[in-house]
Write a protein that holds these residues in place. Structure first.
Motif: not given
Lengths: 303, 127
Positions: A12-15, A19-20, A81-82
């Motif tokens: 959830i944190f690494y959306n 990620a960008r 996933r992101d």
């Protein structure tokens, strides 16, 4: 910034937005590169042979990129996933031939120049074990991921059980005499102890290496593990089973932060305090004025 | 996902005995060419489960365009000639499964592959 681990699950944190950041922020890229280079150094791989390396918590594949430059093949797994999406785009780019090579500013004589990515990705949660055949990998690295295992996001997740499951499967999938270097950011000293305890409980040898111990910002913890198969049997016998250990409360206290007694403020800027402070700054390698008879002396009062 | 990675993957869902090899139900397979590296293949050979490679190749065969060069059904003993190694390299490194499923041979649990990334995430009750 508060710790992202407290905000919920890593996926959830690494959306997408976060990620960008990992690909656009040059500071983040450089920090990750430096850590990865150090981790590879600690792995003591044979230099003339390509190794098959597992990257746990590979994120956007920054660490994989460094592994590629050193000529290794890697498999990365991550729970977000992101982040994997970003990594995937980078790998695709490398196949399309518009791979922008990162400048190698540090001793780059040995660095390979691969036009193609040698990585493969996997969407997986390391707390649920590792889905590989036994004795598969020559080495394992993990950059800034292990601390996520110390937090539980649901009632069914027990940090200690997840850590033990992770380490025992890691032990199985590494080859004989392989090493694993896992860099992590422990929130408290107890967390670092818990992690290394779990690692030794499943039979790993090794311990924690701390770089820049005197600096809060640059301080880095590396858990360096080696599979020493000869002595592992005795350790495993003395290891209590997971069921027995589950009652041990893990991070409930450390998460909230233990309430510190409120200290009364009394003349804080005393001479001793200032000298002590200067000493700490000196240890961190900052330029500090020498201690003289004028140190901490009061300024003359204005009339 | 490369077929090399598939060769190392197992399923660890609760109730599996071996969980290997995973069946591939491929929907999209692509070939990404990369330069042949003989040392790499010979280094990998001792760890490789050759039967699983053959099995996986049969499962994706009808989606692969153009057809890869034939590799022997059984790994020849002793010295292996360069042509065979090259074909094997092509199978292991250049064939990528992009869309489809991996199926656990024991429990039938399906792991989806999306954009080349297999999703091996298990729920807490599956361990």
């Amino acid at each position: 910034m508060s710790r992202p681990e407290l905000s919920g699950h890593a996926s959830i944190f690494y959306n997408e937005r976060e990620a960008r950041k990992y690909n656009s922020s040059s500071r983040m890229v450089n920090v990750q590169r430096e850590i990865t280079l150090r981790a590879i150094e600690l792995l003591l791989l044979s230099p003339d042979k390509a190794s098959y390396i597992l990257d746990i918590g590979c994120g956007s594949g920054l660490s994989g990129q460094v592994l590629e430059e050193k000529g290794h093949i890697w498999v990365g797994c991550d729970v977000s996933r992101d982040m994997l999406q970003v990594a995937h785009e980078r790998i695709d780019d490398s196949f399309d031939g518009n791979n922008k090579n990162v400048e190698n500013d540090e001793g780059s004589d040995e660095v390979h120049d691969p036009p193609l990515s040698t990585g493969d990705l996997l969407h997986h949660d390391m707390g649920t074990g590792l889905p590989f055949r036994p004795a598969t990998f020559d080495a394992c690295i993990s950059i800034s991921a292990l601390q996520w295992l110390c937090y539980s996001n649901s009632a069914s997740q027990n940090p200690k059980r997840r850590l033990l499951r992770f380490f025992s499967q890691l032990y199985a999938i590494l080859k004989k005499s392989a090493r694993a270097v896992l860099q992590f950011y422990p929130e408290t000293a107890e967390q670092a102890v818990l992690i290394s305890e779990c690692a030794t409980a499943v039979g790993f040898g090794g311990g924690v290496v701390v770089d820049y111990p005197n600096s809060t910002k640059a301080k880095k913890h590396y858990l360096v593990l080696s599979c020493d198969r000869t002595s592992s049997k005795q350790v495993q016998q003395s290891m209590p089973s997971v069921e027995e250990q589950t009652h041990v409360s893990v991070s409930a206290a450390s998460r909230k932060g233990i309430d510190k007694p409120i200290r009364k403020k009394k003349g804080i800027k005393t001479k001793e305090w200032i000298i002590k402070k200067k000493e700490t700054q000196r240890k961190r390698g900052k330029s500090v004025r020498p201690d003289t008879k004028y140190t901490a002396r009061r300024r003359p009062t204005k009339f | 996902m490369r077929l090399l990675t598939h060769n190392y993957l197992i399923s660890n869902v609760k109730g599996t005995k071996e969980g290997y090899p995973l069946q591939i139900e491929a929907e999209e397979v692509v070939i990404e060419d990369s330069p042949f590296d003989q040392e790499l293949v010979t280094g990998i050979l001792p760890k490789l489960n050759y039967e699983a490679v053959i099995g996986a190749l049969h499962q994706v065969a009808d989606k692969v365009e153009p057809k890869p060069a034939d590799i022997p059904e059984k790994l020849p003993e002793g010295e292996i000639d360069t042509a065979t190694l090259e074909a094997l390299y092509h199978v292991l490194f250049n064939i990528h499964v992009i869309e489809g499923h991996l199926v656990c041979p024991d429990t039938g649990r399906k792991f989806p592959i999306k954009q080349g990334i297999p999703n091996m995430i298990l729920h807490e009750d599956e361990i």
